[in-house]
Design a protein around this motif. Structure first.
Motif, PDB file in Angstrom:
ATOM      1  N   ILE A 126      30.432  45.836  46.674  1.00  0.00           N
ATOM      2  CA  ILE A 126      31.138  45.730  45.387  1.00  0.00           C
ATOM      3  C   ILE A 126      31.057  47.054  44.632  1.00  0.00           C
ATOM      4  O   ILE A 126      32.056  47.530  44.072  1.00  0.00           O
ATOM      5  N   ALA A 127      29.876  47.661  44.631  1.00  0.00           N
ATOM      6  CA  ALA A 127      29.703  48.937  43.925  1.00  0.00           C
ATOM      7  C   ALA A 127      30.564  50.031  44.550  1.00  0.00           C
ATOM      8  O   ALA A 127      31.227  50.801  43.831  1.00  0.00           O
ATOM      9  N   VAL A 128      30.588  50.109  45.876  1.00  0.00           N
ATOM     10  CA  VAL A 128      31.403  51.129  46.554  1.00  0.00           C
ATOM     11  C   VAL A 128      32.879  50.900  46.294  1.00  0.00           C
ATOM     12  O   VAL A 128      33.650  51.844  46.056  1.00  0.00           O
ATOM     13  N   ALA A 129      33.321  49.639  46.337  1.00  0.00           N
ATOM     14  CA  ALA A 129      34.736  49.325  46.119  1.00  0.00           C
ATOM     15  C   ALA A 129      35.172  49.712  44.713  1.00  0.00           C
ATOM     16  O   ALA A 129      36.270  50.264  44.515  1.00  0.00           O
ATOM     17  N   LEU A 130      34.335  49.448  43.728  1.00  0.00           N
ATOM     18  CA  LEU A 130      34.672  49.809  42.350  1.00  0.00           C
ATOM     19  C   LEU A 130      34.729  51.322  42.168  1.00  0.00           C
ATOM     20  O   LEU A 130      35.618  51.850  41.479  1.00  0.00           O
ATOM     21  N   LYS A 131      33.793  52.045  42.785  1.00  0.00           N
ATOM     22  CA  LYS A 131      33.806  53.509  42.696  1.00  0.00           C
ATOM     23  C   LYS A 131      35.038  54.083  43.390  1.00  0.00           C
ATOM     24  O   LYS A 131      35.671  55.018  42.884  1.00  0.00           O
ATOM     25  N   ALA A 132      35.400  53.511  44.547  1.00  0.00           N
ATOM     26  CA  ALA A 132      36.587  53.987  45.255  1.00  0.00           C
ATOM     27  C   ALA A 132      37.848  53.754  44.435  1.00  0.00           C
ATOM     28  O   ALA A 132      38.743  54.602  44.388  1.00  0.00           O
ATOM     29  N   SER A 141      42.648  49.614  46.212  1.00  0.00           N
ATOM     30  CA  SER A 141      42.317  48.401  45.479  1.00  0.00           C
ATOM     31  C   SER A 141      40.901  47.957  45.820  1.00  0.00           C
ATOM     32  O   SER A 141      40.514  47.910  46.996  1.00  0.00           O
ATOM     33  N   ALA A 142      40.129  47.630  44.797  1.00  0.00           N
ATOM     34  CA  ALA A 142      38.757  47.165  45.032  1.00  0.00           C
ATOM     35  C   ALA A 142      38.761  45.862  45.822  1.00  0.00           C
ATOM     36  O   ALA A 142      37.992  45.692  46.775  1.00  0.00           O
ATOM     37  N   TRP A 143      39.656  44.944  45.455  1.00  0.00           N
ATOM     38  CA  TRP A 143      39.738  43.676  46.177  1.00  0.00           C
ATOM     39  C   TRP A 143      40.270  43.878  47.590  1.00  0.00           C
ATOM     40  O   TRP A 143      39.801  43.243  48.542  1.00  0.00           O
ATOM     41  N   GLY A 144      41.250  44.759  47.723  1.00  0.00           N
ATOM     42  CA  GLY A 144      41.782  45.023  49.060  1.00  0.00           C
ATOM     43  C   GLY A 144      40.733  45.600  49.991  1.00  0.00           C
ATOM     44  O   GLY A 144      40.640  45.212  51.158  1.00  0.00           O
ATOM     45  N   LEU A 145      39.917  46.523  49.464  1.00  0.00           N
ATOM     46  CA  LEU A 145      38.858  47.120  50.276  1.00  0.00           C
ATOM     47  C   LEU A 145      37.812  46.074  50.648  1.00  0.00           C
ATOM     48  O   LEU A 145      37.371  46.009  51.798  1.00  0.00           O
ATOM     49  N   ARG A 146      37.438  45.242  49.698  1.00  0.00           N
ATOM     50  CA  ARG A 146      36.427  44.219  49.981  1.00  0.00           C
ATOM     51  C   ARG A 146      36.926  43.204  51.010  1.00  0.00           C
ATOM     52  O   ARG A 146      36.169  42.800  51.905  1.00  0.00           O
ATOM     53  N   ILE A 147      38.177  42.807  50.892  1.00  0.00           N
ATOM     54  CA  ILE A 147      38.720  41.838  51.853  1.00  0.00           C
ATOM     55  C   ILE A 147      38.815  42.462  53.238  1.00  0.00           C
ATOM     56  O   ILE A 147      38.514  41.815  54.251  1.00  0.00           O
TER      57      ILE A 147
END
Length: 267
Positions: A126-132, A141-147
């Motif tokens: 979650i932290a990496v996705a938000l920073k990206a 997209s943070a959600w796209g990366l996490r999915i």
């Protein structure tokens, strides 16, 4: 051992584990930089909360996550659950042979969903996705990366579960997987490659690792012909490898879609 004793023992063990980090930071702060620690009270309070949180987390792993993961894996791979009345299964069990993977469909589905859900809940991811998202100003997209990472993690865990069921040596999966990964790295957009490789690392962190270890050991103990040492481990490696592929695939697909949009004539 009472619950209070467990907390005290876990606090002591965690404090000793954190001590080397404190010594290294203190040495560079006072001996190399020669400066006092800013906001010392707040940092000290955060350090105490870190030790307490880690101690409670370790107790939670031992009391809940490990037993629950092993219990679920054992129940889903129990021959009595798979096919209690199938004569073929009973004959294979009597002869010490492995049951065909088709009987483990629920087990493999469970492994995929566990890999997916734990990756989605992973704090490091979650932290990496938000920073990206922030660095790319929303291009990633943070959600796209996490999915994308979660799909890769689920796929890796499901394939690792299949490996335990059939008893194939893990090196074949790792060698072939990294050949595909290196090939994909050559063709993927350059900006996504470092993030993709980091995503594989942060996937296997505090939430994912305990469950996957418990899942692998539970399966290896219950699948006929499996060895806990040879087959029980390896799910973490699979869960770390496949997210790198899916993140690069996500960027490659997004790049193709963007090119098609730009190539279309405006109305």
């Amino acid at each position: 051992m009472s619950f209070l004793d467990q907390i005290l023992v876990s606090l002591e063990s965690t404090a000793w584990d954190v001590l080397p980090i404190i010594l290294v930071l203190s040495f560079f702060q006072f001996a190399v930089l020669r400066k006092s620690i800013p906001h010392f009270r707040r940092i000290f309070f955060g350090l105490v909360m870190t030790v307490v949180g880690l101690a409670i987390f370790i107790i939670g792993l031992n009391e809940c996550i490990f037993p629950l993961g092993e219990a679920m894996a054992s129940q889903l791979s129990d021959p009595q659950f798979l096919s209690p009345e199938d004569p073929v299964v009973q004959a294979m069990l009597e002869n010490g042979k492995r049951i065909p993977p088709v009987f483990y469909s629920w087990t493999i589905l469970f492994a995929f969903l566990i890999g997916f859900s734990t990756a989605m809940a992973e704090p490091a991811l979650i932290a990496v996705a938000l920073k990206a998202r922030d660095i790319t100003t929303g291009a990633i997209s943070a959600w796209g990366l996490r999915i994308a990472v979660a799909l890769g993690s689920g796929t890796g865990v499901a394939l690792g579960t299949y490996r335990i069921i059939v008893g194939t040596p893990i090196q074949y999966y790792i060698i072939l997987g990294y050949i595909l990964l290196l090939t994909q790295t050559y063709f993927a957009p350059k900006f996504i490659v470092p993030l993709a490789y980091d995503s594989g690392g942060v996937t296997t962190s505090t939430v994912t690792v305990p469950l996957l270890v418990a899942l692998g050991l539970g399966l290896a103990h219950n699948v006929p012909g499996s060895s806990p040492l040879l087959d029980g481990f390896g799910l973490i490696a699979m869960a770390a490898m496949f997210p790198m592929m899916t993140v690069m695939a996500y960027a490659m697909i997004a790049q193709v879609i963007q090119k098609r949009r730009l190539s279309q004539p405006s109305a």
